[in-house]
Motif scaffolding. Sequence first.
Motif, PDB file in Angstrom:
ATOM      1  N   LEU A 163       0.824  -1.208   0.000  1.00 59.22           N
ATOM      2  CA  LEU A 163       0.000   0.000   0.000  1.00 59.22           C
ATOM      3  C   LEU A 163       0.856   1.255   0.000  1.00 59.22           C
ATOM      4  O   LEU A 163       0.503   2.265  -0.622  1.00 59.22           O
ATOM      5  CB  LEU A 163      -0.928  -0.004   1.224  1.00 59.22           C
ATOM      6  N   GLN A 164       1.995   1.199   0.688  1.00 63.27           N
ATOM      7  CA  GLN A 164       2.876   2.364   0.766  1.00 63.27           C
ATOM      8  C   GLN A 164       3.672   2.580  -0.522  1.00 63.27           C
ATOM      9  O   GLN A 164       4.029   3.711  -0.847  1.00 63.27           O
ATOM     10  CB  GLN A 164       3.835   2.202   1.936  1.00 63.27           C
ATOM     11  N   HIS A 165       3.940   1.496  -1.230  1.00 64.23           N
ATOM     12  CA  HIS A 165       4.741   1.561  -2.466  1.00 64.23           C
ATOM     13  C   HIS A 165       4.006   0.801  -3.559  1.00 64.23           C
ATOM     14  O   HIS A 165       4.414  -0.290  -3.950  1.00 64.23           O
ATOM     15  CB  HIS A 165       6.135   0.963  -2.231  1.00 64.23           C
ATOM     16  N   PRO A 166       2.899   1.374  -4.065  1.00 63.85           N
ATOM     17  CA  PRO A 166       2.075   0.648  -5.041  1.00 63.85           C
ATOM     18  C   PRO A 166       2.814   0.413  -6.353  1.00 63.85           C
ATOM     19  O   PRO A 166       3.687   1.184  -6.744  1.00 63.85           O
ATOM     20  CB  PRO A 166       0.870   1.578  -5.232  1.00 63.85           C
ATOM     21  N   GLY A 167       2.448  -0.672  -6.980  1.00 64.34           N
ATOM     22  CA  GLY A 167       3.003  -0.999  -8.289  1.00 64.34           C
ATOM     23  C   GLY A 167       4.037  -2.092  -8.284  1.00 64.34           C
ATOM     24  O   GLY A 167       4.286  -2.726  -9.315  1.00 64.34           O
ATOM     25  N   TYR A 168       4.662  -2.342  -7.141  1.00 63.77           N
ATOM     26  CA  TYR A 168       5.707  -3.376  -7.086  1.00 63.77           C
ATOM     27  C   TYR A 168       5.136  -4.777  -6.864  1.00 63.77           C
ATOM     28  O   TYR A 168       5.827  -5.764  -7.122  1.00 63.77           O
ATOM     29  CB  TYR A 168       6.702  -3.065  -5.966  1.00 63.77           C
ATOM     30  N   GLY A 169       3.924  -4.866  -6.356  1.00 64.06           N
ATOM     31  CA  GLY A 169       3.317  -6.169  -6.137  1.00 64.06           C
ATOM     32  C   GLY A 169       3.797  -6.876  -4.894  1.00 64.06           C
ATOM     33  O   GLY A 169       3.771  -8.119  -4.830  1.00 64.06           O
ATOM     34  N   PHE A 170       4.221  -6.120  -3.888  1.00 64.97           N
ATOM     35  CA  PHE A 170       4.768  -6.745  -2.679  1.00 64.97           C
ATOM     36  C   PHE A 170       3.783  -7.695  -2.010  1.00 64.97           C
ATOM     37  O   PHE A 170       4.189  -8.696  -1.410  1.00 64.97           O
ATOM     38  CB  PHE A 170       5.191  -5.674  -1.670  1.00 64.97           C
TER      39      PHE A 170
END
Length: 219
Positions: A163-170
């Motif tokens: 949620l904090q770093h969207p786009g990476y798919g963590f």
Amino acid sequence: MAVPSVTPDWAFEREHWRRGYFRVAGVDEAGRGAWAGPVTVAAVILPGTAQDLPFRDSKQLGAAQRERLAAEVRRVALSYAVEHAWPDEIEQLNILGATHAAALRALARLDPAPQALVTDYLKLRVNLPLSAPPRADALSYSVAAASLLAKTERDQLMEALDLQHPGYGFAGHKGYGAPAHRAALRDLGVSPVHRRSFAPIRALLTAQEPLLMQGADQQ
């Protein structure tokens, strides 16, 4: 062919019990090979009853099973603690050193304190009797319990980081080197929670450095 699952037992703990060490802590980590996020270490002291328990190596279980059994670990444990080593500590100490540091912090929080340890091949420098066999998370109830706590707590952290770093798919790959993670790194670059000393991340930063310098020259 699928690898058959292994049922843990009390064999390693029993060796310590025979010598009078009844508070045996199991220690395990999650996320050591990931490219992003923390390495997470749990320490658990179970009641030394020698009864069969449902705990298994977290890698043998699905997410719902892990969550259910982790709750059971917290319910029955005499003591447990979970600690994280984040990328800045990993950069400072290297991944093995950071894993050891997190393990020692988790052990220091156990109350009552452990009298002996069983780890998953983690050869900690401690003034305690230590068993560190390979695959202990599949062989020892105490280490399996620690693996459940480490895995579930780290997974929750990676979902928060998604949620904090969207786009990476963590939330999906949990920071490991999945194809989707590689693609996101190519598109988005390296985030603050990536481990910059790890070879794939370091290679990407090295490749991007001339572009960054070119951009600076044009400003």
